[in-house]
Design an enzyme around this catalytic site. Sequence first.
Site, mmCIF file in Angstrom:
data_model
loop_
_atom_site.group_PDB
_atom_site.id
_atom_site.type_symbol
_atom_site.label_atom_id
_atom_site.label_comp_id
_atom_site.label_asym_id
_atom_site.label_seq_id
_atom_site.Cartn_x
_atom_site.Cartn_y
_atom_site.Cartn_z
ATOM 1 N N ALA A 114 0.831 -1.207 0.000
ATOM 2 C CA ALA A 114 0.000 0.000 0.000
ATOM 3 C C ALA A 114 0.864 1.255 0.000
ATOM 4 O O ALA A 114 0.656 2.182 -0.790
ATOM 5 C CB ALA A 114 -0.934 -0.004 1.216
ATOM 6 N N ARG B 265 4.176 9.569 -9.898
ATOM 7 C CA ARG B 265 3.760 9.659 -11.306
ATOM 8 C C ARG B 265 2.955 10.942 -11.536
ATOM 9 O O ARG B 265 3.012 11.542 -12.599
ATOM 10 C CB ARG B 265 2.896 8.447 -11.694
ATOM 11 C CG ARG B 265 3.688 7.310 -12.310
ATOM 12 C CD ARG B 265 2.782 6.113 -12.657
ATOM 13 N NE ARG B 265 3.368 4.900 -12.109
ATOM 14 C CZ ARG B 265 2.830 4.142 -11.172
ATOM 15 N NH1 ARG B 265 1.639 4.452 -10.659
ATOM 16 N NH2 ARG B 265 3.461 3.086 -10.740
ATOM 17 N N GLU C 48 10.445 2.765 6.190
ATOM 18 C CA GLU C 48 10.205 1.326 6.342
ATOM 19 C C GLU C 48 11.097 0.808 7.463
ATOM 20 O O GLU C 48 12.311 1.009 7.439
ATOM 21 C CB GLU C 48 10.490 0.608 5.015
ATOM 22 C CG GLU C 48 10.614 -0.917 5.118
ATOM 23 C CD GLU C 48 9.386 -1.591 5.729
ATOM 24 O OE1 GLU C 48 8.255 -1.193 5.393
ATOM 25 O OE2 GLU C 48 9.562 -2.497 6.583
ATOM 26 N N SER D 42 8.097 -3.512 -0.869
ATOM 27 C CA SER D 42 7.259 -3.988 -1.983
ATOM 28 C C SER D 42 7.469 -5.465 -2.286
ATOM 29 O O SER D 42 7.801 -5.836 -3.411
ATOM 30 C CB SER D 42 7.570 -3.178 -3.249
ATOM 31 O OG SER D 42 7.341 -1.814 -3.018
ATOM 32 N N CYS E 30 2.319 -12.893 0.268
ATOM 33 C CA CYS E 30 1.507 -14.032 -0.182
ATOM 34 C C CYS E 30 2.370 -15.104 -0.833
ATOM 35 O O CYS E 30 1.945 -16.251 -0.978
ATOM 36 C CB CYS E 30 0.477 -13.592 -1.214
ATOM 37 S SG CYS E 30 -0.249 -11.994 -0.899
ATOM 38 N N ASP F 22 -3.111 -3.401 4.898
ATOM 39 C CA ASP F 22 -3.529 -4.313 5.965
ATOM 40 C C ASP F 22 -3.867 -3.618 7.277
ATOM 41 O O ASP F 22 -4.236 -4.279 8.252
ATOM 42 C CB ASP F 22 -2.426 -5.353 6.233
ATOM 43 C CG ASP F 22 -2.301 -6.353 5.099
ATOM 44 O OD1 ASP F 22 -3.051 -6.235 4.119
ATOM 45 O OD2 ASP F 22 -1.431 -7.246 5.207
ATOM 46 N N TRP G 152 -22.926 -25.773 -19.779
ATOM 47 C CA TRP G 152 -23.360 -24.887 -18.692
ATOM 48 C C TRP G 152 -22.183 -24.781 -17.729
ATOM 49 O O TRP G 152 -21.810 -25.773 -17.081
ATOM 50 C CB TRP G 152 -24.563 -25.467 -17.932
ATOM 51 C CG TRP G 152 -25.864 -25.470 -18.678
ATOM 52 C CD1 TRP G 152 -26.365 -26.507 -19.416
ATOM 53 C CD2 TRP G 152 -26.850 -24.424 -18.759
ATOM 54 N NE1 TRP G 152 -27.587 -26.152 -19.947
ATOM 55 C CE2 TRP G 152 -27.916 -24.887 -19.559
ATOM 56 C CE3 TRP G 152 -26.914 -23.135 -18.223
ATOM 57 C CZ2 TRP G 152 -29.034 -24.108 -19.845
ATOM 58 C CZ3 TRP G 152 -28.028 -22.369 -18.514
ATOM 59 C CH2 TRP G 152 -29.080 -22.854 -19.313
ATOM 60 N N ARG H 41 -28.680 -21.644 -11.753
ATOM 61 C CA ARG H 41 -29.987 -22.207 -12.129
ATOM 62 C C ARG H 41 -30.681 -22.803 -10.915
ATOM 63 O O ARG H 41 -31.872 -22.607 -10.690
ATOM 64 C CB ARG H 41 -29.811 -23.297 -13.193
ATOM 65 C CG ARG H 41 -29.528 -22.752 -14.572
ATOM 66 C CD ARG H 41 -29.159 -23.858 -15.533
ATOM 67 N NE ARG H 41 -30.266 -24.799 -15.738
ATOM 68 C CZ ARG H 41 -30.180 -25.890 -16.483
ATOM 69 N NH1 ARG H 41 -29.034 -26.183 -17.103
ATOM 70 N NH2 ARG H 41 -31.201 -26.679 -16.635
#
Lengths: 471, 471
Positions: free
Chosen positions: A27, A37, A50, A56, A60, A302, A453, A461
Amino acid sequence: MDMSAARDDGGAGGARERLVVIGGDAAGMSAASQARRMRGPDEWEIVAFERGHFTSYSACGIPYWVGGDVADRDELIARTPEEHRARGIDLRMRTEITEIDTARQRVRARDADTGAESWTAYDGLVVATGARPVRPDMPGADATGVHGVQTLDDGQALLDTLARTRGRRAVVVGAGYIGVEMAEAMINRGYEVTVVNRGSEPMSTLDPDMGRLVHRAMEGLGITMVDDAEVTKILTGDDGRVRAVATQDAEFPADVVILGIGVRPETTLAAAAGLPLGAHGGILTDLAMRVRGHENIWAGGDCVEVLDLVSGQERYIPLGTHANKHGQVIGTNAGGGYATFPGVVGTAVSKVCDLEIARTGLREKDARRAGLAFESVTVESTSRAGYYPGANPMTVKMLAERRTGRLLGVQIVGREGAAKRVDIAAVALTAGMTVDRMTALDLGYAPPFSPVWDPVLVAARKAARAVERHR
Amino acid sequence: MDMSAARDDGGAGGARERLVVIGGDAAGMSAASQARRMRGPDEWEIVAFERGHFTSYSACGIPYWVGGDVADRDELIARTPEEHRARGIDLRMRTEITEIDTARQRVRARDADTGAESWTAYDGLVVATGARPVRPDMPGADATGVHGVQTLDDGQALLDTLARTRGRRAVVVGAGYIGVEMAEAMINRGYEVTVVNRGSEPMSTLDPDMGRLVHRAMEGLGITMVDDAEVTKILTGDDGRVRAVATQDAEFPADVVILGIGVRPETTLAAAAGLPLGAHGGILTDLAMRVRGHENIWAGGDCVEVLDLVSGQERYIPLGTHANKHGQVIGTNAGGGYATFPGVVGTAVSKVCDLEIARTGLREKDARRAGLAFESVTVESTSRAGYYPGANPMTVKMLAERRTGRLLGVQIVGREGAAKRVDIAAVALTAGMTVDRMTALDLGYAPPFSPVWDPVLVAARKAARAVERHR
């Protein structure tokens, strides 16, 4: 942001305004990069702090690095400190922010190596302090051989332990995403794996009937599944090393123990500074990711709560993909543009070896808690046309609101080709689609990719019929 | 349906009313089966006519049967005539309907074996006559060794030819879905394959820049790609067997020729009966799949046109997944219930060996034809986190309407994990979502399944920026 806000120190100095970012992961650095940018170095100074060694990186990905699918730690690093600096971000590593002073618009930083402290003024502030792992408050939790897997440092420490350990018995505490992914990692390393889980089934983010399918499949992979078990103690040998995990009624021998019992928002700084926190302990923001009541402070990743678009309530969902989106939105807004993070529908996917697990929207208990009456259906189908090689069975559960037929949630357990089908439901949830409308969705069909399907449509359905019957 | 409508013959007789179905494949038999579920045999007689030897089979599966992925023809048959009969459908095989008499509510049937003709009265009628292949009007098109692949009989005839043929050179005429899938099938059988294509690139359902990627990938598979080539003649040897395919400026030696140049709606009967046909030659229906202007006649499957929800115009898209949905809707409505087929967004997926191809919505030329101004972007991404094993590159092209930012279309070319991502866009198109909203979609993320920004989201971000720039 309004950079003309009064400040009581001249620290940001000069003609340039200063954006300060706390936290160098998804984040925070996405926000910093996007702000950069939008505003060149002549206009803006961007300073990011940090406290750790890395920026970065993909937390995960740690289970796959530990499991051997990813050979090298550095592959998990999307952007190094040097790369960020080359893009015009003044990045201060190993520097922890110890206080946010919103009145004077400044943060206090401590150098981890020297212990030196100093204040840095900000015009705009981004709080991206992430999460901290839940550490069980029990004897032995700090023993040698007991590891969390939140950070790259954690992953490295675990790998070092594995390299030193001769025994091949691993106990994983917790059976959520981290738990099941670490079970896979340890299986892949050739360990005997026991998963000790407080709930009645693994993956409490699923309904228990779907969790049961995960339980069985994990047993089928040779994993010992221990449910309804509270870990009371981690037992150590004379050498101080872990030797077993004790629950209320059993002991499980362990050469290594992996804690995968989740995380909490890291909001110590935010709370001390009086930023608003929600029921789950995360920072509360508006849709532009601005901290509620604070014009020039944003928060993401987080450490924040997010709006659940299905239930209309706040949730805590620490996930890299949200953190990146938050950062993007924050950077755009802090840079004077306009972007929002409208909320989540609660999509998550995972796998344990060849078992794929996915969910989005509400579980039965979430729907009840939100005051929703619903129909629930479960169907069996296959990932490809039944006659096509590699057609894998999958189970799809679908919840639809009673009367309106609005889709409320989908859970999928299957093999290759199962998990990412949840995206169909994620988009339908976002659009507020009814299950009846879903039955006519024009999804990609060809025998190698789907039965005629699609499994999600088969579920739709059945759900539509259930809604119709009880209308 | 209104079964009290006046009839001028007593053919349907007795207390029961009669639903007549013309065509025993997906749309027709889905309609018959669904109507049967809604109305028992005491209430209704359901009579279905099929001129061929098979019912309810997957024509889409024929390339995989020819290519050897599917071992046996019968695997492609979802339900046999006997199975339909056991469910209370009076199925008359090898019986062709030669006339629909809407004034007297009856159809004339001819027994293919005896030639005997007879009239059958109907209270409700389902027209599901399917498609007929385009057969090129050129010398040699009927030569031995030249095959279409529309029906199981076609597939069997081709396999018989392959069993008898010693040469290993196959020429596929046409480079649409059937063409590229048959190219794969023949590669899998060890043939040298040449694809001769009238267009500038294969897969004219993609924009040429994306078709170019398919071209290159197919060449990479060892397939000879001949574009901008009109087949003028099929040359035969003294034995009457095919020996080459001639275009305007070259000859391609061939031991077998496969025609994959598309199909047209089979509406001979419908046209003769005065049913309304659209610009693409298909029957026109309302959203309940009722033939426009005919209260008790429904039509569905490869003989009808469908509403394109993105352009608001009618299109012709013969595809088994639509046919099944049509049948379901028809059977429900004919049975006195209520269902609609709201339309399509034009989703299609295919593969050639490990190359995956997908599209949904409008191509650039479709958008122009529909009067839409748009932005078009193309991005490169990967199917999984870049560091995860098996992360395959993919190219995603996205079109968004200028000013509004509404998603107009997506095309994807990649490897494993590429094609079914188009479903995300298919649902978003159905919901009329903007690309800006799409950037915040909560899609399933975990390293084995997606980069932290799903490739579709990467495209949406770029498209949103393009829209923003030109607003």
